[in-house]
Design an enzyme around this catalytic site. Sequence first.
Site, short mmCIF file in Angstrom:
data_model
loop_
_atom_site.label_atom_id
_atom_site.label_comp_id
_atom_site.label_asym_id
_atom_site.label_seq_id
_atom_site.Cartn_x
_atom_site.Cartn_y
_atom_site.Cartn_z
N LYS A 209 20.88 35.13 49.36
CA LYS A 209 21.89 35.64 50.29
C LYS A 209 23.25 35.01 49.97
CE LYS A 209 22.99 35.90 55.19
NZ LYS A 209 22.58 35.62 56.57
N GLU A 215 18.28 25.39 44.38
CA GLU A 215 17.03 25.65 43.65
C GLU A 215 17.11 26.99 42.91
OE1 GLU A 215 17.39 24.77 46.83
OE2 GLU A 215 15.67 23.66 47.60
N GLY A 269 18.40 35.26 56.54
CA GLY A 269 17.53 35.12 55.36
C GLY A 269 16.07 35.38 55.69
N ARG A 270 15.58 34.76 56.76
CA ARG A 270 14.14 34.89 57.07
C ARG A 270 13.79 36.25 57.65
NH1 ARG A 270 16.87 31.17 59.81
NH2 ARG A 270 17.09 31.33 62.07
N GLU A 356 11.89 28.14 61.50
CA GLU A 356 13.32 28.01 61.22
C GLU A 356 14.13 28.62 62.36
OE1 GLU A 356 14.95 27.71 57.00
OE2 GLU A 356 15.68 29.68 57.56
N HIS A 387 -14.15 27.45 57.34
CA HIS A 387 -14.79 26.37 56.57
C HIS A 387 -13.79 25.27 56.24
CE1 HIS A 387 -18.42 28.78 56.13
NE2 HIS A 387 -17.57 29.80 56.13
N LYS A 513 20.13 18.86 52.48
CA LYS A 513 20.82 19.39 51.30
C LYS A 513 21.98 18.46 50.90
CE LYS A 513 19.96 24.29 52.34
NZ LYS A 513 20.55 25.59 52.66
O1 F6P Z 1 16.29 26.74 53.70
C1 F6P Z 1 17.43 27.24 54.26
C2 F6P Z 1 17.81 28.61 53.81
O2 F6P Z 1 19.16 28.76 54.09
C3 F6P Z 1 16.98 29.71 54.44
O3 F6P Z 1 17.40 30.05 55.69
C4 F6P Z 1 17.15 30.80 53.44
O4 F6P Z 1 16.21 31.80 53.63
C5 F6P Z 1 16.99 30.04 52.15
O5 F6P Z 1 17.63 28.81 52.40
C6 F6P Z 1 17.53 30.71 50.93
O6 F6P Z 1 18.89 30.99 51.03
P1 F6P Z 1 19.61 31.98 50.06
O7 F6P Z 1 19.00 33.34 50.21
O8 F6P Z 1 21.05 31.96 50.43
O9 F6P Z 1 19.40 31.49 48.65
#
Ligand code: F6P
Length: 550
Positions: A209, A215, A269-270, A356, A387, A513
Amino acid sequence: MSIAASTPWNNLTRHAREIAGLHLRDLIQDADRCRAMTAKAEGITLDFSRQNATTETFQLLLALAEEARLRDKIRAMFRGDRINSTEDRAVLHVALRAPKGESITLDGINVVDEVHDVLDKIRAFSEKVRSGSWTGATGRPLTDVVSIGIGGSYLGPEFVHEAFRTDPECARSAEGRRLRFLANVDPIDVARNLEGLNPETTLVVVVSKTFTTAETMLNAKTLRQWLVTALGPDSVAKHMVAVSTNLEAVQAFGIDPANAFGFWNWVGGRYSVCSAVGVLPLALQYGMEHVGHFLDGAHAIDRHFLDTPTERNIPAILGLFGVWNSTFLGRPDRALLPYCQALLKLAPHIQQVDMESNGKRVGLDGQPVPFPTGEVDFGEPGTNGQHSFYQLLHQGRVVPADFIGFTKSQRPMDVPGEPVSNHDELMANFFAQPDALAVGKTAEEVAAEGVPADLVPHKVFPGNRPSNVLLVDGRLTPDAVGRILAVYEHRTAVQGFLWGINSFDQWGVELGKVLAKQVRSQLARSRKEGAPIEGFNPSTTALLKTYLGT
Ligand code: F6P
């Protein structure tokens, strides 16, 4: 005024004490109560008669919903009001699955039209890739897709992919294609993803987003390097596309904006799996038709959620009992237990959606809420979970659970000579477990079986453990996946609306972060210049020294 000071809240607090002595073993025998605590809509039967609740409890919860102005808040969300007040954003994931021709206006723009422009672009692009008319740098068709993203840019798409994968029609559409997800910045995840992949036939989709997530950006650079090493710098134009709201950053990364699929800041995002975040990788793997059914399924629940009175509204009822269990009965955890292996990634996805969203400490007014919010969500498909952690559910802590089952299997099977089909065997467990939790087994019943006295206490099941049963008509189709997704997205919103918190921001992920950034620059300085470790507490300093071997 906090909702906790209201009369309906106080009534529920008192009522929780009054009914504490009731046992589900007895409550479950009442046919009228069972009828009153069942709701059916959109092919889903929700039986909530195994909640620690009477029909009066349900009425008191409905009064709480009134007090919290739940229906108004739902309407405000669908209308595009800026209910995510800390980010001044609308919350319109429902617009992502609204059919063409519908209208939801935000700042004078019909966002449904914008949604369908992107869907049309995805349809055209995915058809080109699937048909082989879009080829890679060496002219070969792109049969494999690696979708890079994390959190909301990963969990939803993977959940839907796993749910589609064994649907016979989806499987036919995906023949000869592979879809993988690269989320973790751990280089092991890169290695696992690239196993058996050929850069010549691989398309990389970078999903973010913000297009700033550390990452995802490192993984995107890693795969860009993998492509460029094998195929040269020009290959990026053919082998990398992006999904983002930040199209400038996409361009700066080196991906042609013509190969970018946008979405909007009114999609959290979620809650983004129904945007290009999920639709693009899924359309590449399965074709747009199946993804369309998934969006239709989610939309069917959106209509149900918006239009149906609270007492028959499946997401609302689930949310009300979520609040009842966690806030009034003090149960901080809950389990999501699909009796369907294709839903193996449902719990991890809903875990993010819910935790979240509702793991918050202050209300919309910035004041601390005088009760804990959010549950610890976890889950596994049955019967595997039986199990694993069900021992604790039966004889340890009380963990409210949702059981999800289907009347038909994606893959019906019979073994000659067996008394029931394989799906019936699965479902025998599905029907048995909620009763085992609710009814339990008394010491007298155990003793009557001839169990030696010293073993009796070990074999007692206290019962009175709450669960919901969701039985879905038919098999897990793309449409059913969409319906299940929307039910749980809206359950989360309902709980947030009742608690008076903002379920749509996530400030709690920021501090880690920032600290990681400090550690990252320390590691860089120490590795490159041998700089001493400074600016950290003694514990972290010692750990970093051990890590660096200094
Ligand atoms: O972990 C925090 C967060 O901002 C989530 O809310 C989001 O889904 C994820 O990181 C990834 O963010 P982006 O889509 O901006 O890479």
